[in-house]
Design a protein around this motif. Structure first.
Motif, PDB file in Angstrom:
ATOM      1  N   GLU A 231     -42.123 -10.762  39.675  1.00 16.75           N
ATOM      2  CA  GLU A 231     -43.433 -10.150  39.931  1.00 16.75           C
ATOM      3  C   GLU A 231     -43.969 -10.566  41.288  1.00 16.75           C
ATOM      4  OE1 GLU A 231     -46.071 -11.132  36.740  1.00 16.75           O
ATOM      5  OE2 GLU A 231     -44.789 -10.185  35.231  1.00 16.75           O
ATOM      6  N   ARG A 232     -43.803 -11.850  41.628  1.00 16.39           N
ATOM      7  CA  ARG A 232     -44.296 -12.350  42.912  1.00 16.39           C
ATOM      8  C   ARG A 232     -43.505 -11.739  44.075  1.00 16.39           C
ATOM      9  NH1 ARG A 232     -48.327 -13.884  45.980  1.00 16.39           N
ATOM     10  NH2 ARG A 232     -47.894 -15.664  47.285  1.00 16.39           N
ATOM     11  N   VAL A 233     -42.199 -11.556  43.901  1.00 14.94           N
ATOM     12  CA  VAL A 233     -41.372 -10.943  44.941  1.00 14.94           C
ATOM     13  C   VAL A 233     -41.839  -9.516  45.199  1.00 14.94           C
ATOM     14  CG1 VAL A 233     -39.053 -10.066  45.431  1.00 14.94           C
ATOM     15  CG2 VAL A 233     -39.340 -12.393  44.598  1.00 14.94           C
ATOM     16  N   VAL A 234     -42.070  -8.755  44.144  1.00 15.58           N
ATOM     17  CA  VAL A 234     -42.525  -7.368  44.298  1.00 15.58           C
ATOM     18  C   VAL A 234     -43.921  -7.331  44.913  1.00 15.58           C
ATOM     19  CG1 VAL A 234     -43.116  -5.271  43.035  1.00 15.58           C
ATOM     20  CG2 VAL A 234     -41.062  -6.550  42.431  1.00 15.58           C
ATOM     21  N   GLU A 235     -44.778  -8.252  44.501  1.00 14.35           N
ATOM     22  CA  GLU A 235     -46.132  -8.317  45.048  1.00 14.35           C
ATOM     23  C   GLU A 235     -46.103  -8.591  46.552  1.00 14.35           C
ATOM     24  OE1 GLU A 235     -49.732 -11.550  44.831  1.00 14.35           O
ATOM     25  OE2 GLU A 235     -48.629 -11.128  42.981  1.00 14.35           O
ATOM     26  N   LEU A 236     -45.263  -9.535  46.982  1.00 14.72           N
ATOM     27  CA  LEU A 236     -45.162  -9.843  48.407  1.00 14.72           C
ATOM     28  C   LEU A 236     -44.555  -8.682  49.187  1.00 14.72           C
ATOM     29  CD1 LEU A 236     -44.025 -13.565  48.210  1.00 14.72           C
ATOM     30  CD2 LEU A 236     -46.210 -12.716  49.057  1.00 14.72           C
ATOM     31  N   ALA A 237     -43.610  -7.961  48.575  1.00 12.05           N
ATOM     32  CA  ALA A 237     -43.015  -6.806  49.251  1.00 12.05           C
ATOM     33  C   ALA A 237     -44.049  -5.703  49.438  1.00 12.05           C
ATOM     34  CB  ALA A 237     -41.818  -6.292  48.463  1.00 12.05           C
ATOM     35  N   GLU A 238     -44.911  -5.514  48.452  1.00 13.11           N
ATOM     36  CA  GLU A 238     -45.947  -4.487  48.572  1.00 13.11           C
ATOM     37  C   GLU A 238     -46.974  -4.853  49.630  1.00 13.11           C
ATOM     38  OE1 GLU A 238     -47.346  -4.169  44.578  1.00 13.11           O
ATOM     39  OE2 GLU A 238     -45.689  -2.864  43.961  1.00 13.11           O
ATOM     40  N   GLN A 239     -47.110  -6.153  49.927  1.00 14.16           N
ATOM     41  CA  GLN A 239     -48.015  -6.586  50.993  1.00 14.16           C
ATOM     42  C   GLN A 239     -47.399  -6.379  52.372  1.00 14.16           C
ATOM     43  OE1 GLN A 239     -49.038 -10.649  50.192  1.00 14.16           O
ATOM     44  NE2 GLN A 239     -50.153 -10.146  48.322  1.00 14.16           N
ATOM     45  N   GLY A 240     -46.108  -5.989  52.406  1.00 14.35           N
ATOM     46  CA  GLY A 240     -45.468  -5.673  53.672  1.00 14.35           C
ATOM     47  C   GLY A 240     -44.558  -6.755  54.216  1.00 14.35           C
ATOM     48  N   HIS A 241     -44.206  -7.742  53.409  1.00 14.95           N
ATOM     49  CA  HIS A 241     -43.332  -8.818  53.879  1.00 14.95           C
ATOM     50  C   HIS A 241     -41.865  -8.405  53.759  1.00 14.95           C
ATOM     51  CE1 HIS A 241     -46.624 -11.640  54.276  1.00 14.95           C
ATOM     52  NE2 HIS A 241     -47.036 -11.321  53.061  1.00 14.95           N
ATOM     53  N   SER A 242     -41.053  -8.891  54.690  1.00 17.27           N
ATOM     54  CA  SER A 242     -39.617  -8.622  54.647  1.00 17.27           C
ATOM     55  C   SER A 242     -38.963  -9.592  53.652  1.00 17.27           C
ATOM     56  CB  SER A 242     -39.020  -8.813  56.041  1.00 17.27           C
ATOM     57  OG  SER A 242     -39.103 -10.165  56.424  1.00 17.27           O
ATOM     58  N   PRO A 243     -37.719  -9.309  53.231  1.00 17.86           N
ATOM     59  CA  PRO A 243     -37.051 -10.198  52.277  1.00 17.86           C
ATOM     60  C   PRO A 243     -36.954 -11.653  52.748  1.00 17.86           C
ATOM     61  CG  PRO A 243     -35.896  -8.134  52.367  1.00 17.86           C
ATOM     62  CD  PRO A 243     -36.949  -8.077  53.427  1.00 17.86           C
ATOM     63  N   SER A 244     -36.708 -11.888  54.034  1.00 20.67           N
ATOM     64  CA  SER A 244     -36.624 -13.268  54.504  1.00 20.67           C
ATOM     65  C   SER A 244     -37.995 -13.940  54.482  1.00 20.67           C
ATOM     66  CB  SER A 244     -36.021 -13.333  55.900  1.00 20.67           C
ATOM     67  OG  SER A 244     -36.808 -12.622  56.813  1.00 20.67           O
ATOM     68  N   GLN A 245     -39.049 -13.190  54.799  1.00 15.66           N
ATOM     69  CA  GLN A 245     -40.397 -13.744  54.726  1.00 15.66           C
ATOM     70  C   GLN A 245     -40.777 -14.040  53.281  1.00 15.66           C
ATOM     71  OE1 GLN A 245     -42.525 -10.571  56.648  1.00 15.66           O
ATOM     72  NE2 GLN A 245     -42.593 -11.661  58.605  1.00 15.66           N
ATOM     73  N   ILE A 246     -40.322 -13.208  52.351  1.00 16.44           N
ATOM     74  CA  ILE A 246     -40.599 -13.442  50.934  1.00 16.44           C
ATOM     75  C   ILE A 246     -39.952 -14.746  50.492  1.00 16.44           C
ATOM     76  CG2 ILE A 246     -40.125 -12.603  48.598  1.00 16.44           C
ATOM     77  CD1 ILE A 246     -40.424  -9.752  49.721  1.00 16.44           C
ATOM     78  N   GLY A 247     -38.706 -14.976  50.905  1.00 15.45           N
ATOM     79  CA  GLY A 247     -38.032 -16.215  50.554  1.00 15.45           C
ATOM     80  C   GLY A 247     -38.754 -17.433  51.093  1.00 15.45           C
ATOM     81  N   LEU A 248     -39.249 -17.340  52.329  1.00 19.00           N
ATOM     82  CA  LEU A 248     -39.993 -18.461  52.907  1.00 19.00           C
ATOM     83  C   LEU A 248     -41.299 -18.701  52.177  1.00 19.00           C
ATOM     84  CD1 LEU A 248     -39.467 -17.827  56.725  1.00 19.00           C
ATOM     85  CD2 LEU A 248     -38.400 -19.562  55.303  1.00 19.00           C
ATOM     86  N   LYS A 249     -42.002 -17.623  51.818  1.00 12.64           N
ATOM     87  CA  LYS A 249     -43.266 -17.784  51.100  1.00 12.64           C
ATOM     88  C   LYS A 249     -43.049 -18.397  49.726  1.00 12.64           C
ATOM     89  CE  LYS A 249     -46.528 -14.786  53.216  1.00 12.64           C
ATOM     90  NZ  LYS A 249     -47.495 -15.784  53.602  1.00 12.64           N
ATOM     91  N   LEU A 250     -41.989 -17.977  49.036  1.00 11.38           N
ATOM     92  CA  LEU A 250     -41.705 -18.560  47.725  1.00 11.38           C
ATOM     93  C   LEU A 250     -41.308 -20.027  47.857  1.00 11.38           C
ATOM     94  CD1 LEU A 250     -39.822 -15.674  45.939  1.00 11.38           C
ATOM     95  CD2 LEU A 250     -42.106 -16.513  45.466  1.00 11.38           C
ATOM     96  N   ARG A 251     -40.610 -20.363  48.918  1.00  4.45           N
ATOM     97  CA  ARG A 251     -40.232 -21.756  49.137  1.00  4.45           C
ATOM     98  C   ARG A 251     -41.453 -22.618  49.446  1.00  4.45           C
ATOM     99  NH1 ARG A 251     -37.627 -23.009  54.625  1.00  4.45           N
ATOM    100  NH2 ARG A 251     -39.835 -22.948  55.092  1.00  4.45           N
ATOM    101  N   ASP A 252     -42.370 -22.085  50.278  1.00  6.13           N
ATOM    102  CA  ASP A 252     -43.517 -22.874  50.718  1.00  6.13           C
ATOM    103  C   ASP A 252     -44.684 -22.819  49.740  1.00  6.13           C
ATOM    104  OD1 ASP A 252     -42.032 -23.462  52.932  1.00  6.13           O
ATOM    105  OD2 ASP A 252     -42.979 -21.950  54.201  1.00  6.13           O
TER     106      ASP A 252
END
Length: 154
Positions: free
Chosen positions: A35-56
């Protein structure tokens, strides 16, 4: 790995430690991660940015060090399942942005030969990737041109 347009070897980097399962301190539910991955993608983040956000930042305050260990899926696979995948592959989009930036610079500075060469190298990489993605990720008739790519990125 060697560089494509230089004679140097490239720099070696550290490898991630081999792990078969996520660490005990990161016990986030798979559905919450997706759910968080899809939410971040809808905000316009790229897959690598999503991975960094989930890590941080993590999910509900709990960091997720590796999405593929926690969910047995890559971030791009999660996005494809939920129809949230970007229209262009991330590596190709980054090269498009770089080429547009270099082209605009060359319009302002026509005698900048170093950046002219950088633009040629970038466009060469783009043509290679377009050939690779043509048919699957891109249309069969897609051909790189500055005007078309500038419109595509807007």
């Amino acid at each position: 790995m060697a560089r494509m347009h230089t004679r140097r070897r490239g720099s070696s980097s550290s490898d991630k430690p081999a792990a078969d399962e996520p660490p005990e301190w990161s016990d986030v539910d798979e559905d919450a991660i997706e759910e968080r991955v899809v939410e971040l993608a809808e905000q316009g983040h790229s897959p690598s940015q999503i991975g960094l956000k989930l890590r941080d930042e993590g999910v509900n305050g709990t960091p997720v060090p590796d999405v593929s260990l926690a969910t047995d899926k890559k971030i791009t696979e999660i996005l494809e399942e939920n129809d949230a995948d970007p229209e262009l592959p991330e590596d190709l989009r980054n090269l498009f942005e770089r080429a547009v930036r270099l082209h605009e610079h060359m319009d302002e500075n026509p005698t900048d030969h170093q950046n002219k060469r950088a633009l040629q190298n970038t466009e060469s990489k783009i043509r290679r990737l377009v050939d690779y993605y043509r048919g699957d990720e891109l249309d069969e008739e897609f051909a790189y041109s500055y005007d078309e790519v500038a419109e595509l990125l807007e």
